[in-house]
Design a protein around this motif. Structure first.
Motif, PDB file in Angstrom:
ATOM      1  N   PRO A  77       0.805  -1.223   0.022  1.00 22.16           N
ATOM      2  CA  PRO A  77      -0.118   0.023  -0.062  1.00 22.16           C
ATOM      3  C   PRO A  77       0.665   1.071  -0.088  1.00 22.16           C
ATOM      4  CG  PRO A  77       0.067  -1.000   2.086  1.00 22.16           C
ATOM      5  CD  PRO A  77       0.729  -2.019   1.368  1.00 22.16           C
ATOM      6  N   VAL A  78       0.871   1.880  -1.103  1.00 23.06           N
ATOM      7  CA  VAL A  78       1.318   3.367  -1.398  1.00 23.06           C
ATOM      8  C   VAL A  78       0.469   4.097  -2.005  1.00 23.06           C
ATOM      9  CG1 VAL A  78       3.515   4.646  -1.924  1.00 23.06           C
ATOM     10  CG2 VAL A  78       3.735   2.095  -1.372  1.00 23.06           C
ATOM     11  N   PRO A  79      -0.408   4.892  -1.177  1.00 19.78           N
ATOM     12  CA  PRO A  79      -1.554   5.614  -1.750  1.00 19.78           C
ATOM     13  C   PRO A  79      -1.116   6.916  -2.602  1.00 19.78           C
ATOM     14  CG  PRO A  79      -2.038   4.971   0.529  1.00 19.78           C
ATOM     15  CD  PRO A  79      -0.630   4.613   0.296  1.00 19.78           C
ATOM     16  N   TYR A  80       0.211   7.374  -2.102  1.00 16.90           N
ATOM     17  CA  TYR A  80       0.724   8.336  -3.028  1.00 16.90           C
ATOM     18  C   TYR A  80       0.925   7.945  -4.562  1.00 16.90           C
ATOM     19  CZ  TYR A  80       4.089  12.081  -4.374  1.00 16.90           C
ATOM     20  OH  TYR A  80       4.596  13.191  -5.213  1.00 16.90           O
ATOM     21  N   HIS A  81       1.261   6.697  -4.730  1.00 14.50           N
ATOM     22  CA  HIS A  81       1.658   6.263  -5.982  1.00 14.50           C
ATOM     23  C   HIS A  81       0.234   5.295  -6.442  1.00 14.50           C
ATOM     24  CE1 HIS A  81       5.547   7.875  -6.598  1.00 14.50           C
ATOM     25  NE2 HIS A  81       6.001   7.111  -5.442  1.00 14.50           N
ATOM     26  N   GLY A  82      -0.749   5.689  -5.778  1.00 19.09           N
ATOM     27  CA  GLY A  82      -2.203   5.024  -6.433  1.00 19.09           C
ATOM     28  C   GLY A  82      -2.439   3.751  -5.563  1.00 19.09           C
ATOM     29  N   VAL A  83      -1.547   3.002  -4.901  1.00 15.62           N
ATOM     30  CA  VAL A  83      -2.198   1.873  -4.219  1.00 15.62           C
ATOM     31  C   VAL A  83      -2.689   2.024  -2.926  1.00 15.62           C
ATOM     32  CG1 VAL A  83      -1.478  -0.570  -3.876  1.00 15.62           C
ATOM     33  CG2 VAL A  83      -0.388   0.704  -5.918  1.00 15.62           C
ATOM     34  N   SER A  84      -4.031   2.059  -2.735  1.00 16.75           N
ATOM     35  CA  SER A  84      -4.480   2.043  -1.342  1.00 16.75           C
ATOM     36  C   SER A  84      -4.531   0.958  -0.697  1.00 16.75           C
ATOM     37  CB  SER A  84      -6.159   2.232  -1.588  1.00 16.75           C
ATOM     38  OG  SER A  84      -6.770   1.277  -2.444  1.00 16.75           O
ATOM     39  N   GLU A  85      -4.753   0.875   0.776  1.00 15.75           N
ATOM     40  CA  GLU A  85      -4.784  -0.305   1.386  1.00 15.75           C
ATOM     41  C   GLU A  85      -5.837  -1.421   0.911  1.00 15.75           C
ATOM     42  OE1 GLU A  85      -5.954  -1.643   5.898  1.00 15.75           O
ATOM     43  OE2 GLU A  85      -5.104   0.566   5.583  1.00 15.75           O
ATOM     44  N   ASP A  86      -6.968  -0.962   0.564  1.00 14.45           N
ATOM     45  CA  ASP A  86      -8.110  -1.950   0.042  1.00 14.45           C
ATOM     46  C   ASP A  86      -7.523  -2.772  -1.067  1.00 14.45           C
ATOM     47  OD1 ASP A  86      -9.483  -1.335   2.083  1.00 14.45           O
ATOM     48  OD2 ASP A  86     -10.949  -0.043   1.114  1.00 14.45           O
ATOM     49  N   GLU A  87      -6.660  -2.007  -1.977  1.00 13.97           N
ATOM     50  CA  GLU A  87      -6.336  -2.421  -3.309  1.00 13.97           C
ATOM     51  C   GLU A  87      -5.104  -3.596  -2.910  1.00 13.97           C
ATOM     52  OE1 GLU A  87      -5.564  -3.383  -7.304  1.00 13.97           O
ATOM     53  OE2 GLU A  87      -7.331  -2.601  -6.254  1.00 13.97           O
ATOM     54  N   ALA A  88      -4.182  -2.992  -1.825  1.00 18.16           N
ATOM     55  CA  ALA A  88      -3.205  -4.142  -1.630  1.00 18.16           C
ATOM     56  C   ALA A  88      -3.737  -5.229  -1.010  1.00 18.16           C
ATOM     57  CB  ALA A  88      -2.496  -3.286  -0.701  1.00 18.16           C
ATOM     58  N   PRO A 111       7.889  -3.594   7.462  1.00 14.72           N
ATOM     59  CA  PRO A 111       6.834  -2.817   8.020  1.00 14.72           C
ATOM     60  C   PRO A 111       6.831  -1.322   7.566  1.00 14.72           C
ATOM     61  CG  PRO A 111       8.419  -3.274   9.671  1.00 14.72           C
ATOM     62  CD  PRO A 111       8.681  -3.999   8.629  1.00 14.72           C
ATOM     63  N   VAL A 112       8.085  -1.032   7.070  1.00 19.77           N
ATOM     64  CA  VAL A 112       8.503   0.474   6.371  1.00 19.77           C
ATOM     65  C   VAL A 112       9.411  -0.058   5.139  1.00 19.77           C
ATOM     66  CG1 VAL A 112       9.378   2.469   6.364  1.00 19.77           C
ATOM     67  CG2 VAL A 112       8.405   1.793   8.368  1.00 19.77           C
ATOM     68  N   LEU A 113       8.829   0.069   3.965  1.00 20.81           N
ATOM     69  CA  LEU A 113       9.660  -0.073   2.927  1.00 20.81           C
ATOM     70  C   LEU A 113      11.031   0.439   2.885  1.00 20.81           C
ATOM     71  CD1 LEU A 113       7.550  -0.063  -0.361  1.00 20.81           C
ATOM     72  CD2 LEU A 113       8.353  -2.178   0.800  1.00 20.81           C
ATOM     73  N   GLY A 114      12.122  -0.353   2.795  1.00 22.47           N
ATOM     74  CA  GLY A 114      13.571   0.470   2.781  1.00 22.47           C
ATOM     75  C   GLY A 114      13.956   0.939   1.327  1.00 22.47           C
ATOM     76  N   GLU A 115      14.688   0.208   0.648  1.00 27.71           N
ATOM     77  CA  GLU A 115      14.951   0.451  -0.466  1.00 27.71           C
ATOM     78  C   GLU A 115      13.798   0.884  -1.511  1.00 27.71           C
ATOM     79  OE1 GLU A 115      18.234   0.541  -1.487  1.00 27.71           O
ATOM     80  OE2 GLU A 115      18.283  -0.192   0.642  1.00 27.71           O
ATOM     81  N   GLY A 116      12.469   0.453  -1.300  1.00 26.60           N
ATOM     82  CA  GLY A 116      11.464   0.645  -1.838  1.00 26.60           C
ATOM     83  C   GLY A 116      10.852   2.078  -1.893  1.00 26.60           C
ATOM     84  N   GLY A 117      11.279   2.942  -0.879  1.00 32.85           N
ATOM     85  CA  GLY A 117      10.980   4.459  -0.737  1.00 32.85           C
ATOM     86  C   GLY A 117      10.617   4.595   0.699  1.00 32.85           C
ATOM     87  N   PHE A 118      10.920   3.950   1.712  1.00 31.05           N
ATOM     88  CA  PHE A 118      10.536   4.469   3.032  1.00 31.05           C
ATOM     89  C   PHE A 118       9.034   4.852   3.115  1.00 31.05           C
ATOM     90  CE2 PHE A 118      14.764   5.923   5.253  1.00 31.05           C
ATOM     91  CZ  PHE A 118      15.313   4.862   4.719  1.00 31.05           C
ATOM     92  N   TYR A 119       8.107   3.790   2.801  1.00 29.63           N
ATOM     93  CA  TYR A 119       6.848   4.002   2.715  1.00 29.63           C
ATOM     94  C   TYR A 119       6.329   3.260   4.094  1.00 29.63           C
ATOM     95  CZ  TYR A 119       6.953   6.159  -1.870  1.00 29.63           C
ATOM     96  OH  TYR A 119       7.200   6.771  -2.837  1.00 29.63           O
ATOM     97  N   PRO A 120       5.830   3.663   5.224  1.00 32.19           N
ATOM     98  CA  PRO A 120       5.125   2.619   6.094  1.00 32.19           C
ATOM     99  C   PRO A 120       3.946   2.023   5.896  1.00 32.19           C
ATOM    100  CG  PRO A 120       4.758   5.127   6.681  1.00 32.19           C
ATOM    101  CD  PRO A 120       5.459   5.123   5.542  1.00 32.19           C
ATOM    102  N   ALA A 121       3.814   0.617   6.238  1.00 31.35           N
ATOM    103  CA  ALA A 121       2.456   0.086   6.155  1.00 31.35           C
ATOM    104  C   ALA A 121       1.656   0.506   7.215  1.00 31.35           C
ATOM    105  CB  ALA A 121       2.808  -1.489   6.166  1.00 31.35           C
ATOM    106  N   PRO A 122       0.448   0.600   6.865  1.00 33.40           N
ATOM    107  CA  PRO A 122      -0.644   1.472   7.984  1.00 33.40           C
ATOM    108  C   PRO A 122      -0.801   0.068   8.903  1.00 33.40           C
ATOM    109  CG  PRO A 122      -1.496   1.763   5.576  1.00 33.40           C
ATOM    110  CD  PRO A 122      -0.210   0.979   5.503  1.00 33.40           C
ATOM    111  N   LYS A 123      -1.066   0.455  10.026  1.00 36.91           N
ATOM    112  CA  LYS A 123      -1.242  -0.249  11.281  1.00 36.91           C
ATOM    113  C   LYS A 123      -2.589  -1.221  10.765  1.00 36.91           C
ATOM    114  CE  LYS A 123      -2.832  -0.184  16.217  1.00 36.91           C
ATOM    115  NZ  LYS A 123      -4.377  -1.083  16.055  1.00 36.91           N
ATOM    116  N   SER A 124      -3.641  -0.793  10.240  1.00 35.75           N
ATOM    117  CA  SER A 124      -4.582  -1.715   9.923  1.00 35.75           C
ATOM    118  C   SER A 124      -4.340  -2.859   8.794  1.00 35.75           C
ATOM    119  CB  SER A 124      -5.710  -0.718   9.458  1.00 35.75           C
ATOM    120  OG  SER A 124      -5.609  -0.075   8.301  1.00 35.75           O
TER     121      SER A 124
END
Length: 424
Positions: free
Chosen positions: A171-182, A206-219
């Motif tokens: 899930p990276v909403p900034y790039h168009g992938v919502s949690e529901d979509e994931a 739990p936080v993408l490293g090389e993939g861009g520092f995007y944290p996974a939502p708690k839910s």
């Protein structure tokens, strides 16, 4: 030797695929500063790619390693064990938030930890498949290359990857992938590619490293836990980059309250000494047979001494509080830049695990990898070591030591601002 002399040797003797493009060679380092072979000073915002959360050559760690060198350097712990290995295992079993009583295996690197986590998961479940995520990074061995959620540069030249690795969206909403979509994508993977009855584990950062520092939502993490429980799969959390205080807690998964079955860690675990760990629920960790896990150098005496010293430093110097405070300082400066520069977008941090996007169009969120590369290059010329990352190569990430002095931090941030002013 000078930088020029060392570069000549590098060109002649170091394999091209392993050779650094950098032309300055580290000669000595202290906390968040490095001096090269010609005596030039650099501020280090990379931390050896997240290895130096307590700084270059922390005095307590250096002293512990020196003391160990006077006792035992190597026996191979499977031949004749030693105190350091079991003390590190004891410490980790108390602080790593896996389900139930934890047991530990030590290894040498993050990739080796992930390889062994898969071996253990297969032994514990009798299944072979694993599911990983887009943008994930787990290592450079063959199986971990297959697990990586990005082809270049990790898989490009190396032919077919091992099978039984399947992918789901992160899930990276900034790039168009919502949690529901994931979650929808993960459930589809379980229907179309990785039958749950054949799937040993779901593995994610739990936080993408090389993939861009995007944290996974708690839910999202809670839903992964529930899906694993529903199908008898193991949940494996990769904390190689996010662990040991980077996010303001010892491990990033603690922000969610979710308890995985296994966790892997490395990098800042021993302040630069090579060590990693797989920590998991005792029944899972004990699933494979005698002598099925290990390696000649795994959990070496010197690395264990360093790891024990690092854990003492965390307690004595309030490293987790410092990580939170550093994250707040970075966030404040990033927010200023996002207003000042049209090229900066989506500033974010979880503790000191901080990043922002460089874009050519904020409305369309168009990644600008060329600007990211130019910024890192110019910063290096100005005496600042800075790293980019991300699926699109446009994320600037920050991995300076948590122990960095405010004056050095501000000097480095001023360099970035000056570089941006000259580039855009």
């Amino acid at each position: 030797m000078s930088n020029a002399e060392l570069n000549e040797l590098k060109q002649k003797y170091v394999a091209a695929g392993a050779a650094s493009p950098a032309t300055a060679f580290a000669d000595r380092a202290e906390n968040a500063e490095i001096w090269d072979a010609d005596g030039n000073r650099f501020i280090d915002f990379a931390g050896g790619i997240g290895v130096l959360n307590v700084g270059h050559r922390h005095p307590k760690v250096v002293a512990a390693v020196k003391a160990q060198l006077d006792k035992v350097m190597h026996t191979c712990q499977t031949v004749m064990p030693y105190e350091g290995y079991v003390k590190v295992a004891e410490k980790l079993s108390h602080i790593v938030p896996v389900r139930g009583h934890a047991k530990v295996m030590l290894a040498n690197s993050g990739a080796e930890a992930l390889e062994n986590a898969v071996k253990i998961a297969r032994a514990a479940t009798g299944r072979s498949n694993v599911i990983c995520f887009d943008g994930g990074y787990h290592g450079r061995t063959f199986y971990t290359m297959a697990m990586n959620g990005k082809v270049a540069p990790y898989q490009t030249d190396f032919g077919p990857m091992p099978g039984t690795v399947f992918r789901a969206p992160y899930p990276v909403p900034y790039h168009g992938v919502s949690e529901d979509e994931a979650i929808r994508g993960l459930k589809m993977t379980l229907k179309t590619d990785a039958n749950p009855k054949d799937t040993a584990a779901i593995i994610l950062e739990p936080v993408l490293g090389e993939g861009g520092f995007y944290p996974a939502p708690k839910s999202f993490l809670e839903k992964i836990r529930a899906i694993c429980d529903e199908h008898g799969m193991l949940m494996i959390i990769d904390e190689v980059q996010s662990g040991f205080g980077r996010t303001g807690k010892m491990f990033a998964i603690e922000h969610s309250g979710v308890e995985p079955d296994m966790m892997t860690m490395a990098k800042s675990m021993a302040d630069g000494m090579p060590i990693s760990a797989i920590v998991g629920t005792d029944k899972v960790m004990d699933a494979s047979g005698p002598n099925s896990l290990g390696g000649t150098y795994t959990g070496s005496p010197t690395a264990c001494a360093a790891a024990l010293a690092v854990m003492e430093v965390f307690e004595e110097e309030n490293i987790l509080e410092k990580s939170q405070a550093l994250g707040e300082k970075l966030a404040a400066r990033f927010n200023e830049w996002q207003t000042k520069f049209d090229c900066i977008d989506h500033v974010r941090n979880m503790g000191a695990m901080a990043a922002f996007e460089l874009v050519s169009n904020k409305t369309d969120r168009t990644p600008n990898a060329e600007l990211a590369a130019a910024l890192c290059k110019k910063a290096r010329e100005e005496g600042l070591i800075l790293l980019s990352c991300g699926m699109y190569g446009n994320t600037i990430r920050f991995l300076m030591p948590v122990t960095i002095e405010d004056s050095v931090l501000n000097e480095g941030l001023d360099i970035i601002e000056s570089c941006l002013e000259s580039l855009v």
